[in-house]
Design a protein around this motif. Structure first.
Motif, short mmCIF file in Angstrom:
data_model
loop_
_atom_site.label_atom_id
_atom_site.label_comp_id
_atom_site.label_asym_id
_atom_site.label_seq_id
_atom_site.Cartn_x
_atom_site.Cartn_y
_atom_site.Cartn_z
N PRO A 185 -27.52 -2.88 -8.55
CA PRO A 185 -26.30 -3.69 -8.63
C PRO A 185 -26.59 -5.18 -8.84
O PRO A 185 -25.83 -5.86 -9.54
N ALA B 175 -22.22 11.16 -11.06
CA ALA B 175 -22.44 9.71 -11.06
C ALA B 175 -23.00 9.24 -9.72
O ALA B 175 -23.92 8.43 -9.67
N LYS B 176 -22.47 9.76 -8.62
CA LYS B 176 -22.94 9.34 -7.31
C LYS B 176 -24.41 9.70 -7.11
O LYS B 176 -25.18 8.93 -6.49
N TRP C 246 -26.50 7.16 -9.09
CA TRP C 246 -26.59 5.83 -8.49
C TRP C 246 -27.66 5.79 -7.40
O TRP C 246 -28.35 4.78 -7.25
N ARG D 6 -15.05 5.78 -8.30
CA ARG D 6 -15.97 4.98 -9.12
C ARG D 6 -15.29 3.75 -9.69
O ARG D 6 -15.94 2.76 -10.04
N TYR E 20 -18.04 1.04 -11.28
CA TYR E 20 -19.23 1.05 -10.45
C TYR E 20 -18.94 0.61 -9.02
O TYR E 20 -19.78 0.01 -8.34
N MET F 200 -21.20 2.68 -6.67
CA MET F 200 -22.62 2.43 -6.93
C MET F 200 -23.15 1.23 -6.16
O MET F 200 -24.30 1.20 -5.70
N ARG F 201 -22.32 0.23 -5.96
CA ARG F 201 -22.77 -1.02 -5.36
C ARG F 201 -23.18 -0.85 -3.89
O ARG F 201 -23.96 -1.65 -3.36
N THR G 212 -17.90 6.20 -18.74
CA THR G 212 -17.68 4.83 -18.32
C THR G 212 -16.43 4.28 -18.98
O THR G 212 -15.95 4.77 -19.99
N LYS H 58 -16.08 -2.54 -17.63
CA LYS H 58 -16.00 -3.12 -16.31
C LYS H 58 -15.27 -4.44 -16.42
O LYS H 58 -15.62 -5.31 -17.19
#
Length: 555
Positions: free
Chosen positions: A131, A254-255, A258, A313, A320, A323-324, A549, A552
């Protein structure tokens, strides 16, 4: 707590200072920290300072100050840019983030365990996590501040200064919220879990209700001092100008990615091996009779894990979102590990030496990686020497449908054209209420903002990026005077019709638009045929696939 015994080398103040200084090293050399999104943010900072002096900026962008939970660097850069200039001011701010993260983790470890356990050193490389590399700078700063604030929360509780803590943490929580909402949220989770353990210990030996029910009530009461920013959140998100969707819940693929990519930088094998070291340590803490987990930080890590699982997400248009949390979830779990009283000091010293070697190796590799990225930036940014101030510039940056481990980090170089030359940058995020700047250059049409700067060789499934032939032939030429190609994919030179070369280096180049020459036309069959979605998601065996995606929009 401190028992008066001699401190070991990894438990001393000088060692904490050394680790904090080491965290600065990777960012010392680059002029612009090579974080993916940061150049785009730097363009926004320049607009906020020049908005009233450069009339063409008002034609392109709308910039309005408002209170929101995403203003960390935007505010800090105001006084510093007057002293150091914008680029150095940004560098000085960014360089403090990993240092504060390291200091915060060590502070928490000392408060929870009484002394810094040798195992805590393994968490320090997470200050340079994916991140942070991605350039979520307001987020990263708020999380670093939250770690330090949590250390003070624990310290004041240990000293019995609960009234002072209540007074101090009203402004502290509000400050962290203004920096970024995520830091405030994490501080609340950490503080609640720690206070719950403390209240449970205070009720030791009492009845069931006082030991298992009352602690929840008193924990909530003590944590009310962290709640005022929730009112700011309601005011911010309830405004009619605020946009942004929330969705993509429980994307397990996705998880999982990450977590695997928490150290993702340049060398995939090295980054994955580093993650393996952390998982080996956490697994050993479960099985080894000589080490154990702190109840305090174990509960905090479990709370963060629950949030990670439940968080979608995309939150308010910000991708994201889940993800952070990964590096901080892992860091809290690791600093929660400590030796049992029976463990020999020789064994602890060996663990500390290995942990320090691990931290040093990660810092050294990151420093070299940033040096290489800085050289790539310098090469591409030579194009700006040939660009006039205030140019109507459209930029196309090469991207692929594959999820290469090493990102180019040039995706937002257009932001530096805006920052250095006050030229138009079509990489700016534009979502009302998400940040201070929105795009209003109507003549640019569908090429006005992010992700119109990203171009590929084919149409990627479920992506908003455009194939480069489509972009070169369809962008509104009347709206732009210059085209900047940054490492574009291969294309037929015929599509440069009407574009006069001004500067070239390899495949990159700066071109002046000749408005007298019409744009080329794509003939039937000239647009590359998209690969199958299955091939792209698998990466043709070259790299793990990219999850679905969307652009962002918010830091």
């Amino acid at each position: 707590m401190n028992t008066g015994e001699t401190l070991h080398w990894w438990q001393t103040r000088w060692f904490v200072a050394l680790c904090t200084l080491m965290a600065l090293v990777p960012l010392l050399w680059p002029d612009v920290p090579p974080l993916v999104d940061l150049p785009g943010h730097m363009g926004r900072y320049r607009v906020q300072f020049e908005y009233d002096q450069a009339p063409w900026l008002r034609e392109w962008y709308d910039f309005q100050w408002s209170l929101m939970g995403n203003l960390g660097v935007d505010l800090l850069v105001i006084p510093l840019h007057k002293l150091f200039g914008l680029e150095l001011a940004v560098k000085l701010i960014i360089i403090t983030i990993p240092a504060m993260t390291v200091a915060g983790l060590l502070m928490i470890a000392r408060e929870v365990h009484g002394r810094i356990p040798a195992t805590a050193l393994f968490a320090l490389p997470l200050a340079y996590s994916f991140p942070f590399h991605f350039g979520f700078v307001n987020f990263a700063m708020s999380m670093a501040l939250a770690l330090i604030a949590f250390g003070w929360w624990l310290r004041l509780a240990r000293l019995g200064r609960l009234k002072l803590r209540a007074v101090l943490f009203v402004p502290i929580s509000a400050t962290i919220w203004v920096c970024h909402t995520y830091g405030w949220g994490m501080l609340g989770l950490l503080a609640f879990s720690a206070e719950l353990v403390r209240q449970h210990d205070l009720a030791e030996g009492q009845g069931f209700a006082r030991r298992w029910l009352y602690p929840w009530f008193w924990t909530g009461m003590h944590c009310l001092v962290l709640a005022p920013p929730a009112l700011l959140m309601v005011l911010w998100r309830s405004g009619g100008h605020v946009t942004g969707q929330t969705g993509n819940w429980f994307n397990w693929r996705a998880k999982t990615l990450w977590v695997v990519q928490v150290f993702r930088d340049r060398w995939q094998l090295f980054d994955l091996a580093s993650l393996g070291v952390l998982f080996l340590l956490m697994f050993k803490a479960v099985r080894d009779p000589n080490i154990q987990y702190s109840r305090n930080l174990t509960l905090s890590a479990l709370f963060l894990l629950a949030v990670y699982i439940l968080l979608p997400r995309i939150v308010f248009g910000s991708a994201y979102a889940d993800m952070r949390l990964v590096p901080f979830m892992l860091a809290i779990a690791i600093i929660g590990i400590r030796p049992k009283p029976g463990m020999s000091m020789r064994g602890a010293a060996l663990v500390a030496a290995i942990g320090m070697a691990f931290f040093t190796a990660r810092i050294g590799a990151t420093a070299y990686s940033f040096f290489l990225y800085d050289k790539a930036y310098d090469r591409e940014l030579k194009a700006l020497d040939h660009l006039p101030r205030g140019a109507r510039l459209i930029t196309f940056v090469g991207e692929t449908c594959y999820n290469e481990w090493r990102m180019t980090r040039v995706q937002h170089l257009p932001g530096l054209a805006l920052e250095r030359k006050l030229a138009y940058a079509n990489d700016q995020w534009s979502m009302a209420g998400g940040q201070l700047l929105t795009v209003r250059y109507a003549a640019a049409g569908r090429f006005a903002h992010d992700p119109s700067e990203l171009v590929t060789d084919v149409q990627c499934p479920r992506e908003w990026w455009r194939p480069i032939p489509w972009a070169l032939t369809r962008f509104p030429r009347d709206a732009f005077d210059y085209v900047w190609l940054v490492r574009p994919p291969a294309y037929d030179p015929r599509f440069l019709q009407g574009l006069v070369p001004v500067w070239r280096d390899g495949t990159s180049g700066l071109f002046r638009v000749d408005h007298r020459v019409p744009a080329p036309v794509i003939r039937p069959g000239e647009l590359p045929v998209p690969r199958s979605e299955r091939d792209i998601m698998l990466g043709d065996g070259r790299a793990p696939g990219r999850p679905v995606t969307i652009p962002k929009q918010v830091d």
